[in-house]
Design a protein around this motif. Structure first.
Motif, mmCIF file in Angstrom:
data_model
loop_
_atom_site.group_PDB
_atom_site.id
_atom_site.type_symbol
_atom_site.label_atom_id
_atom_site.label_comp_id
_atom_site.label_asym_id
_atom_site.label_seq_id
_atom_site.Cartn_x
_atom_site.Cartn_y
_atom_site.Cartn_z
ATOM 1 N N ILE A 103 16.385 -5.440 46.439
ATOM 2 C CA ILE A 103 16.569 -5.414 47.773
ATOM 3 C C ILE A 103 17.663 -6.528 48.067
ATOM 4 C CG2 ILE A 103 15.340 -5.532 50.210
ATOM 5 C CD1 ILE A 103 14.426 -3.329 48.494
ATOM 6 N N ARG A 104 18.579 -6.199 48.899
ATOM 7 C CA ARG A 104 19.240 -7.241 49.309
ATOM 8 C C ARG A 104 20.109 -6.946 50.579
ATOM 9 N NH1 ARG A 104 24.663 -5.352 49.166
ATOM 10 N NH2 ARG A 104 25.077 -3.923 47.753
ATOM 11 N N GLU A 105 20.573 -8.113 51.411
ATOM 12 C CA GLU A 105 21.165 -7.825 52.760
ATOM 13 C C GLU A 105 22.327 -6.714 52.545
ATOM 14 O OE1 GLU A 105 23.126 -10.589 56.164
ATOM 15 O OE2 GLU A 105 21.716 -11.485 54.974
ATOM 16 N N ALA A 106 22.652 -6.190 53.262
ATOM 17 C CA ALA A 106 23.916 -5.101 53.169
ATOM 18 C C ALA A 106 25.300 -5.893 53.728
ATOM 19 C CB ALA A 106 23.741 -3.884 54.318
ATOM 20 N N MET A 107 26.217 -5.531 52.924
ATOM 21 C CA MET A 107 27.416 -5.967 53.362
ATOM 22 C C MET A 107 28.309 -4.792 53.899
ATOM 23 S SD MET A 107 28.164 -8.149 49.882
ATOM 24 C CE MET A 107 27.995 -6.947 48.790
ATOM 25 N N ILE A 108 29.508 -5.047 54.668
ATOM 26 C CA ILE A 108 30.346 -4.246 55.224
ATOM 27 C C ILE A 108 30.913 -3.251 54.081
ATOM 28 C CG2 ILE A 108 32.810 -3.690 56.372
ATOM 29 C CD1 ILE A 108 32.044 -6.280 58.277
ATOM 30 N N SER A 109 31.028 -3.683 52.897
ATOM 31 C CA SER A 109 31.682 -2.854 51.784
ATOM 32 C C SER A 109 30.713 -1.732 51.244
ATOM 33 C CB SER A 109 32.040 -3.751 50.688
ATOM 34 O OG SER A 109 30.791 -4.443 50.040
ATOM 35 N N TYR A 148 19.155 -3.981 55.163
ATOM 36 C CA TYR A 148 19.016 -4.232 53.801
ATOM 37 C C TYR A 148 18.953 -3.039 52.932
ATOM 38 C CZ TYR A 148 17.050 -9.024 55.322
ATOM 39 O OH TYR A 148 17.059 -9.988 56.195
ATOM 40 N N VAL A 149 19.518 -3.249 51.974
ATOM 41 C CA VAL A 149 19.707 -2.141 51.002
ATOM 42 C C VAL A 149 18.755 -2.259 49.748
ATOM 43 C CG1 VAL A 149 21.912 -1.424 51.811
ATOM 44 C CG2 VAL A 149 21.798 -2.935 49.776
ATOM 45 N N ALA A 150 18.494 -1.174 49.360
ATOM 46 C CA ALA A 150 17.759 -1.291 47.760
ATOM 47 C C ALA A 150 18.686 -0.401 46.807
ATOM 48 C CB ALA A 150 16.515 -0.054 47.911
ATOM 49 N N GLU A 151 18.752 -1.315 45.618
ATOM 50 C CA GLU A 151 19.805 -0.774 44.623
ATOM 51 C C GLU A 151 18.768 -0.281 43.434
ATOM 52 O OE1 GLU A 151 23.663 -3.195 45.347
ATOM 53 O OE2 GLU A 151 22.324 -3.969 43.996
ATOM 54 N N ILE A 158 23.192 2.178 45.664
ATOM 55 C CA ILE A 158 22.148 2.098 46.937
ATOM 56 C C ILE A 158 21.492 3.295 47.012
ATOM 57 C CG2 ILE A 158 22.058 1.889 49.389
ATOM 58 C CD1 ILE A 158 24.534 0.062 49.323
ATOM 59 N N ILE A 159 20.190 3.329 47.019
ATOM 60 C CA ILE A 159 19.129 4.277 47.129
ATOM 61 C C ILE A 159 18.540 4.583 48.137
ATOM 62 C CG2 ILE A 159 19.073 4.688 44.449
ATOM 63 C CD1 ILE A 159 16.787 3.126 44.295
ATOM 64 N N GLY A 160 18.602 3.601 49.161
ATOM 65 C CA GLY A 160 17.719 3.329 50.484
ATOM 66 C C GLY A 160 18.107 2.204 51.116
ATOM 67 N N GLY A 193 7.334 2.685 46.105
ATOM 68 C CA GLY A 193 7.331 1.459 46.868
ATOM 69 C C GLY A 193 8.323 0.828 47.547
ATOM 70 N N LEU A 194 9.642 1.492 47.289
ATOM 71 C CA LEU A 194 10.825 1.076 48.052
ATOM 72 C C LEU A 194 10.879 0.773 49.432
ATOM 73 C CD1 LEU A 194 13.529 2.245 45.458
ATOM 74 C CD2 LEU A 194 12.977 0.092 45.641
ATOM 75 N N GLY A 195 10.076 1.953 50.037
ATOM 76 C CA GLY A 195 10.271 1.938 51.499
ATOM 77 C C GLY A 195 9.402 0.822 51.923
ATOM 78 N N LYS A 196 8.256 0.545 51.203
ATOM 79 C CA LYS A 196 7.428 -0.574 51.625
ATOM 80 C C LYS A 196 8.147 -1.957 51.315
ATOM 81 C CE LYS A 196 2.990 -2.816 50.957
ATOM 82 N NZ LYS A 196 1.597 -2.695 50.203
ATOM 83 N N ARG A 197 8.538 -2.057 50.410
ATOM 84 C CA ARG A 197 9.628 -3.342 50.086
ATOM 85 C C ARG A 197 10.692 -3.569 51.076
ATOM 86 N NH1 ARG A 197 11.539 -3.394 44.141
ATOM 87 N NH2 ARG A 197 12.445 -5.283 44.982
ATOM 88 N N LEU A 198 11.301 -2.440 51.595
ATOM 89 C CA LEU A 198 12.352 -2.361 52.440
ATOM 90 C C LEU A 198 11.583 -2.982 53.921
ATOM 91 C CD1 LEU A 198 14.608 0.561 51.708
ATOM 92 C CD2 LEU A 198 15.500 -1.917 51.687
#
Length: 170
Positions: free
Chosen positions: A3-9, A60-63, A69-71, A103-108
């Motif tokens: 999980i990380r902060e999204a960038m414009i790219s 935030y995005v999940a990779e 990026i998957i979420g 558990g990705l939705g919960k983590r996000l």
């Protein structure tokens, strides 16, 4: 999974997840013509704008292991002021269907709550279609319905929206 902060790219990849999730999540809820009219290009413009704005909203995005990026989750201060004491709002949270139940939705969700906490926002709400299976996701995370009847019309079909909220988290 990361999980990380999204960038414009990331706008193009977020847009693809957004459209794909709408088409699977809302398949039997929204009129087909609404889902058929969705376009990656339109959502890329939306996410370029969202990621370029500095208004307290964050994404935030999940990779997955390949860096795809998957979420994602997005949210920021609740702007309408109509629902005190809710100071924050989740504006979107989607995970591709093949990655559900990991558990990705919960983590996000929890990562966005950390952001809210850093902004001294300790109550959050989210609007969701009442027929959306995600209602149970929010309930499992401890959300309570705060507004249970809000009708919107999409493609000539009236649909009920529900607002869920969380109070005083830290």
């Amino acid at each position: 999974m990361m999980i990380r902060e999204a960038m414009i790219s990331d706008a193009e990849d977020i847009a693809k997840v957004h459209v794909d999730c709408w088409r699977t999540t809302y398949k039997d809820i929204m009129p087909d013509e609404i889902l058929e009219r969705l376009s990656y290009e339109q959502r890329i413009e939306l996410w370029n704008a969202n990621l370029s704005t500095e208004d307290g909203h964050l994404v935030y995005v999940a990779e997955n292991e390949k860096g795809e990026i998957i979420g994602f989750v997005s949210g920021g201060p609740e702007k309408s002021g109509e629902y005190p004491p809710y100071g924050g709002e989740i504006t979107a949270i989607y995970v591709l269907s093949e990655y559900h139940s990991l558990g990705l939705g919960k983590r996000l969700f929890l990562r966005l709550l950390q952001h809210f906490n850093s902004m001294d926002i300790h109550s959050v709400m989210v609007w969701v279609l009442a027929d959306n299976p995600a209602c149970t996701f929010y309930e499992r995370l401890g959300a309570k319905p705060i507004v249970e009847q809000h009708i919107i019309n999409m493609g000539g079909k009236n649909m009920n929206m529900v607002a869920y909220g969380w109070l005083l988290f830290r």
